[in-house]
Each structure stands twice: as C-alpha cells, then as structure tokens.
Design a protein around this motif. Sequence first.
Motif, PDB file in Angstrom:
ATOM      1  N   ASN A  82       0.774  -1.189   0.080  1.00  0.00           N
ATOM      2  CA  ASN A  82       0.009   0.112   0.015  1.00  0.00           C
ATOM      3  C   ASN A  82       0.830   1.350   0.072  1.00  0.00           C
ATOM      4  O   ASN A  82       0.550   2.170   0.820  1.00  0.00           O
ATOM      5  CB  ASN A  82      -1.021  -0.028   1.031  1.00  0.00           C
ATOM      6  CG  ASN A  82      -2.054   1.050   0.948  1.00  0.00           C
ATOM      7  OD1 ASN A  82      -2.427   1.459  -0.145  1.00  0.00           O
ATOM      8  ND2 ASN A  82      -2.704   1.325   2.158  1.00  0.00           N
ATOM      9  N   GLY A  83       1.943   1.253  -0.673  1.00  0.00           N
ATOM     10  CA  GLY A  83       2.906   2.472  -0.913  1.00  0.00           C
ATOM     11  C   GLY A  83       3.636   2.629   0.410  1.00  0.00           C
ATOM     12  O   GLY A  83       4.229   3.791   0.395  1.00  0.00           O
ATOM     13  N   LYS A  84       3.890   1.779   1.180  1.00  0.00           N
ATOM     14  CA  LYS A  84       4.650   1.934   2.448  1.00  0.00           C
ATOM     15  C   LYS A  84       5.573   0.984   2.634  1.00  0.00           C
ATOM     16  O   LYS A  84       5.261  -0.324   2.167  1.00  0.00           O
ATOM     17  CB  LYS A  84       3.663   2.126   3.627  1.00  0.00           C
ATOM     18  CG  LYS A  84       2.711   3.338   3.513  1.00  0.00           C
ATOM     19  CD  LYS A  84       1.911   3.416   4.732  1.00  0.00           C
ATOM     20  CE  LYS A  84       0.866   4.441   4.637  1.00  0.00           C
ATOM     21  NZ  LYS A  84      -0.161   4.298   3.416  1.00  0.00           N
ATOM     22  N   PHE A  85       6.733   1.124   3.369  1.00  0.00           N
ATOM     23  CA  PHE A  85       7.667  -0.071   3.559  1.00  0.00           C
ATOM     24  C   PHE A  85       7.615  -0.081   5.022  1.00  0.00           C
ATOM     25  O   PHE A  85       7.837   0.881   5.849  1.00  0.00           O
ATOM     26  CB  PHE A  85       9.116   0.521   3.137  1.00  0.00           C
ATOM     27  CG  PHE A  85      10.094  -0.237   3.499  1.00  0.00           C
ATOM     28  CD1 PHE A  85      10.443  -1.644   2.851  1.00  0.00           C
ATOM     29  CD2 PHE A  85      10.988  -0.286   4.380  1.00  0.00           C
ATOM     30  CE1 PHE A  85      11.707  -2.247   3.078  1.00  0.00           C
ATOM     31  CE2 PHE A  85      12.077  -0.979   4.859  1.00  0.00           C
ATOM     32  CZ  PHE A  85      12.229  -2.252   4.220  1.00  0.00           C
ATOM     33  N   ASN A 102       7.199   5.896   3.869  1.00  0.00           N
ATOM     34  CA  ASN A 102       7.032   6.141   2.289  1.00  0.00           C
ATOM     35  C   ASN A 102       8.294   6.998   1.779  1.00  0.00           C
ATOM     36  O   ASN A 102       9.279   7.071   2.347  1.00  0.00           O
ATOM     37  CB  ASN A 102       5.638   6.987   1.825  1.00  0.00           C
ATOM     38  CG  ASN A 102       5.904   8.191   2.635  1.00  0.00           C
ATOM     39  OD1 ASN A 102       6.941   8.622   2.982  1.00  0.00           O
ATOM     40  ND2 ASN A 102       4.638   8.960   2.496  1.00  0.00           N
ATOM     41  N   ILE A 103       8.106   6.901   0.315  1.00  0.00           N
ATOM     42  CA  ILE A 103       9.153   7.307  -0.504  1.00  0.00           C
ATOM     43  C   ILE A 103       8.839   9.120  -0.831  1.00  0.00           C
ATOM     44  O   ILE A 103       7.686   9.315  -1.489  1.00  0.00           O
ATOM     45  CB  ILE A 103       9.554   6.802  -1.685  1.00  0.00           C
ATOM     46  CG1 ILE A 103      10.285   5.425  -1.034  1.00  0.00           C
ATOM     47  CG2 ILE A 103      10.301   7.452  -2.453  1.00  0.00           C
ATOM     48  CD1 ILE A 103      11.649   5.468  -0.858  1.00  0.00           C
ATOM     49  N   GLN A 120       5.652 -13.525  14.851  1.00  0.00           N
ATOM     50  CA  GLN A 120       5.986 -14.607  13.968  1.00  0.00           C
ATOM     51  C   GLN A 120       5.680 -14.723  12.533  1.00  0.00           C
ATOM     52  O   GLN A 120       6.280 -15.568  11.791  1.00  0.00           O
ATOM     53  CB  GLN A 120       6.193 -15.998  14.507  1.00  0.00           C
ATOM     54  CG  GLN A 120       7.024 -16.031  16.086  1.00  0.00           C
ATOM     55  CD  GLN A 120       6.417 -15.328  17.068  1.00  0.00           C
ATOM     56  OE1 GLN A 120       4.968 -15.414  17.398  1.00  0.00           O
ATOM     57  NE2 GLN A 120       7.327 -15.004  17.947  1.00  0.00           N
ATOM     58  N   THR A 121       4.821 -13.973  12.310  1.00  0.00           N
ATOM     59  CA  THR A 121       4.190 -14.093  10.959  1.00  0.00           C
ATOM     60  C   THR A 121       3.378 -12.820  10.847  1.00  0.00           C
ATOM     61  O   THR A 121       2.850 -12.293  11.489  1.00  0.00           O
ATOM     62  CB  THR A 121       3.479 -15.399  10.615  1.00  0.00           C
ATOM     63  OG1 THR A 121       3.040 -15.590   9.326  1.00  0.00           O
ATOM     64  CG2 THR A 121       2.236 -15.811  11.593  1.00  0.00           C
ATOM     65  N   PHE A 122       3.543 -12.383   9.368  1.00  0.00           N
ATOM     66  CA  PHE A 122       2.654 -11.091   9.156  1.00  0.00           C
ATOM     67  C   PHE A 122       2.397 -11.165   7.376  1.00  0.00           C
ATOM     68  O   PHE A 122       3.314 -11.943   6.858  1.00  0.00           O
ATOM     69  CB  PHE A 122       3.365  -9.863   9.627  1.00  0.00           C
ATOM     70  CG  PHE A 122       4.672  -9.815   9.217  1.00  0.00           C
ATOM     71  CD1 PHE A 122       5.229  -9.168   7.955  1.00  0.00           C
ATOM     72  CD2 PHE A 122       5.776 -10.176   9.993  1.00  0.00           C
ATOM     73  CE1 PHE A 122       6.509  -9.324   7.545  1.00  0.00           C
ATOM     74  CE2 PHE A 122       7.235 -10.091   9.799  1.00  0.00           C
ATOM     75  CZ  PHE A 122       7.558  -9.607   8.506  1.00  0.00           C
ATOM     76  N   ALA A 123       1.489 -10.432   7.218  1.00  0.00           N
ATOM     77  CA  ALA A 123       1.385 -10.407   5.532  1.00  0.00           C
ATOM     78  C   ALA A 123       0.087  -9.420   5.221  1.00  0.00           C
ATOM     79  O   ALA A 123      -0.845  -9.006   6.208  1.00  0.00           O
ATOM     80  CB  ALA A 123       0.675 -11.664   5.108  1.00  0.00           C
ATOM     81  N   PRO A 124       0.261  -8.754   4.243  1.00  0.00           N
ATOM     82  CA  PRO A 124      -0.708  -7.544   3.800  1.00  0.00           C
ATOM     83  C   PRO A 124      -1.927  -8.332   3.489  1.00  0.00           C
ATOM     84  O   PRO A 124      -2.065  -9.550   2.593  1.00  0.00           O
ATOM     85  CB  PRO A 124      -0.490  -7.194   2.582  1.00  0.00           C
ATOM     86  CG  PRO A 124       1.325  -7.395   2.551  1.00  0.00           C
ATOM     87  CD  PRO A 124       1.287  -8.720   3.178  1.00  0.00           C
ATOM     88  N   GLN A 400      13.932  -4.455  -1.912  1.00  0.00           N
ATOM     89  CA  GLN A 400      12.637  -4.070  -2.253  1.00  0.00           C
ATOM     90  C   GLN A 400      12.404  -2.764  -3.173  1.00  0.00           C
ATOM     91  O   GLN A 400      13.386  -2.203  -3.315  1.00  0.00           O
ATOM     92  CB  GLN A 400      11.984  -3.889  -0.860  1.00  0.00           C
ATOM     93  CG  GLN A 400      11.659  -4.971   0.048  1.00  0.00           C
ATOM     94  CD  GLN A 400      10.717  -5.847  -0.511  1.00  0.00           C
ATOM     95  OE1 GLN A 400       9.447  -5.744  -0.100  1.00  0.00           O
ATOM     96  NE2 GLN A 400      10.991  -7.191  -0.809  1.00  0.00           N
ATOM     97  N   HIS A 401      11.108  -2.668  -3.458  1.00  0.00           N
ATOM     98  CA  HIS A 401      10.907  -1.257  -4.190  1.00  0.00           C
ATOM     99  C   HIS A 401       9.599  -0.764  -3.725  1.00  0.00           C
ATOM    100  O   HIS A 401       8.507  -1.393  -3.572  1.00  0.00           O
ATOM    101  CB  HIS A 401      10.671  -1.768  -5.663  1.00  0.00           C
ATOM    102  CG  HIS A 401      10.167  -0.679  -6.701  1.00  0.00           C
ATOM    103  ND1 HIS A 401       8.941  -0.281  -7.086  1.00  0.00           N
ATOM    104  CD2 HIS A 401      11.104   0.182  -7.380  1.00  0.00           C
ATOM    105  CE1 HIS A 401       8.995   0.752  -7.703  1.00  0.00           C
ATOM    106  NE2 HIS A 401      10.209   1.195  -7.873  1.00  0.00           N
ATOM    107  N   LEU A 402       9.498   0.644  -3.811  1.00  0.00           N
ATOM    108  CA  LEU A 402       8.397   1.244  -3.153  1.00  0.00           C
ATOM    109  C   LEU A 402       8.211   2.315  -3.941  1.00  0.00           C
ATOM    110  O   LEU A 402       8.860   3.329  -4.588  1.00  0.00           O
ATOM    111  CB  LEU A 402       8.688   1.837  -1.793  1.00  0.00           C
ATOM    112  CG  LEU A 402       7.477   2.379  -1.087  1.00  0.00           C
ATOM    113  CD1 LEU A 402       6.501   1.508  -0.648  1.00  0.00           C
ATOM    114  CD2 LEU A 402       8.090   3.097   0.033  1.00  0.00           C
ATOM    115  N   GLN A 403       6.827   2.524  -4.583  1.00  0.00           N
ATOM    116  CA  GLN A 403       6.355   3.324  -5.392  1.00  0.00           C
ATOM    117  C   GLN A 403       6.256   5.012  -4.831  1.00  0.00           C
ATOM    118  O   GLN A 403       5.833   4.725  -3.521  1.00  0.00           O
ATOM    119  CB  GLN A 403       4.931   3.015  -6.042  1.00  0.00           C
ATOM    120  CG  GLN A 403       5.064   1.946  -7.103  1.00  0.00           C
ATOM    121  CD  GLN A 403       5.773   2.214  -8.329  1.00  0.00           C
ATOM    122  OE1 GLN A 403       5.880   3.450  -8.685  1.00  0.00           O
ATOM    123  NE2 GLN A 403       5.900   0.999  -9.357  1.00  0.00           N
TER     124      GLN A 403
END
Length: 403
Positions: A82-85, A102-103, A120-124, A400-403
Amino acid sequence: MNFRTTFAALSIAATLASCSKSKDNPATPSDPGNFIVTVTPAASTGVADYLLTSSSLDQGTISIAGNGIEQDGTYRYYVTTNGKFFSMLYGQGNPGAVTAYNIQNGKLNKLTNFQTETVQTFAPVNDDLLLYKMSRNLATPTANWYKVNTNNLLITAEGTTNTLNLAGNGELAHFSWLKQVGNKVYAPYFTIKDRLFATAYPDSAWVAIINYADMKVEKVIKDSRTSFIGRYFTPGLEVTENNDIYTFSSSVASNGSGISSTKPSAITRIKAGTTEFDQSYLFNFETASGGMNITNWLYLGNNTFLLGATTKSEKGAYNDGKHLSIVNVLNKTFTPVTGLPETNQIKSVTVNNYTPKDGKTGYIGVNLADGTSYVYKVDASTHTASRGLKVEGGAITAVQHLQ
C-alpha cells in the motif's frame, strides 16, 4: 479496549524513545530512488540494519558510509504494501516495534514508529497488515492476532486463535506464514510440542483457511504427500494469476534431535475455486533437482518461480539455499540459474527479494565470502544472473521497491 488510543500512545512513546537514541534519522542518500536495499554493517555483530535507497538495481554503487537510515534494534524484517515500507523488529520474546516509511523525492520518510508484541508471521491483507504472535507453550495455546490499517497506521482489531484446538493432534499449530486468497487468509502451519519445534507429525502439510472478516477458521485442509508447507518465518504458499495456489515443502520437520521428515521436498497445488489439495498434481523437486530441497522462492509471475535450494549435505531447518533455479510450476520444469559466483564464494543470498512480476525478472542480494555485496538480476527467460548494484559497508538483507 480503544485500539486507536492505545496505538497512538504506543506510537508516541516509541517515537520519543527512538528520537532520544538519535537513531532512525536519515542522512542524505547518495543515490535517491525508489529501490530500498537493507544492509547489516560488516564491522561488528549484533548491530542494526541500515536502509539505503537507489535509483537502480542494475548498476552503480551505494554505501552505508554517511548514508541511509539506521534502524533501532537488530533482527529486522521487512514488508512493502500500500505504498509503504514496514520495518519490523523481532524482539526475541520482548515487545517488537514497527516503523513505517514512504518515499518522497527518492528519500525514505518516516511516518510512524510503534510497539507491538513480537510477531512470528505477518502479511498484507486488503489495506491491512495482519500480524500473528504464535504460542510455543502447550499450557498457553493462544496465538494473538492484530490488524494494522496501512492507511491510517492504526491497530483496528485484535483477537486470539486457539492453536491447540486448531491442530487437533495434541500439538500446537504454528503458522509458517500467511497469504490473502480472495476474502480469506490461508495459513500454512506445522505442529509442535515444545519450544524446540519438535513434532510427532513430520510428514503432513496443513493449511488453515481463515475468514478475514471475523478471523474464524473455516476449514483445515491436509496433505500427506509432503511435510509441512514453507519453513519457519518463510512463505511457502503463492497465488498465480488464474488463482491457482502452489505450495512448497522443504521437508525439514524435526523430532527434536534432527530432521525426521521422510517425504520429498516438493511442490503441491490447490486449484482455483477449490479448498482441497489437487491429488493429481505433485512436482517432486528432489527428483527434478538431483537431491536438493527448496528453502525459499520468489514468484515472478506467469507460473514462474525463482527458487533457492540446498544440497542434501547442506540441508537444515534454517539454512538458506545458495543454489538458484527457475521453476515453471505449470509445466513442472526445473532449470539452474547460471552466472552467479561459485557457491563456495557466496556467504549468503537474500530471501526477501523484489520482482516486477513480469514473468521473468527477479532481483536478489548476494553477499560474497570476500566481504563484497551485490544485487544480481535474474532473467528467467535465459536462466541467467547478471551482477548489478554494488553495496558497500555490509551484507544485504533485503531488496525491495516502493512506488
């Protein structure tokens, strides 16, 4: 409980603590850009990562010397959504921390810094980050979950899952990772009876299907053709463009004194529109690769994966593979990647990597035994890797890459 108030208080306290340490303050990057490379300094152990930006992964040089953002605390893990690191601290039993960026104009801009339980675990999932803190104690079989909204950066819900009841075999279910599939969350898990991750059930794979709206487990599906899916803190389930689901097993379950899995490292499938393992599909990776086992993968798109693997002698529950290959899961093809240094020259290869999802391109960090580090570009169409961005001052831990 007022989640927004609690979150705000934690955010303020954590931000003040961070500022008092004079950390997490960015210097001017030498190469502003939207690629993010995380680096552990080479000079000492037990130190925090630096976050560097770059305009390219294919060429150039970046360095931590006078550049980047130093993280507060070691053992950081990263996710972009979602546009965030998000930079997440693994607190090893202590409270963790989550820092979001963000960038702006090619530079990382800190949005918030807050404390949570170490997870111990996470995901969008949708516009959230779903976090799970897993239990390893049979006496307290409760896993705690948290939903963090990535728009307003607030914890909006939390709850628990009884993992002893979920496993149903006298052990605890321990999620290896999470993945959104439609409006559900698929949670592959292994079962454990102690903090050593020992199990009496090394030759089964399970996936809990969770309805995200209310976080209720709707169904558990099982397959006895492989050991558990993924590895500890390692995603092993991916969704392709036609909504087929593919999973990998490393076959590294342990009885407490060593690996006890008897099943091969393999790839299985759950076909789109179904909630069962496809018994007509099994890709035996050990046979195809001449005895190697999968340790991690990166989905490039178009049924194509970039895989890391270890040889039989290198195999271990926590050993990341230095042998890279391209696998097309639909056609069941395996092709080694050429162009990398010899494995005895490689100290480590990153497992948190970037792909534009074009079906052929992946970027990985390669840390060499001589202390140098590079980002390599892998072209799946030619099965070759080429050296790109050089990183000075430490070992690459994520790309990684961030828009």
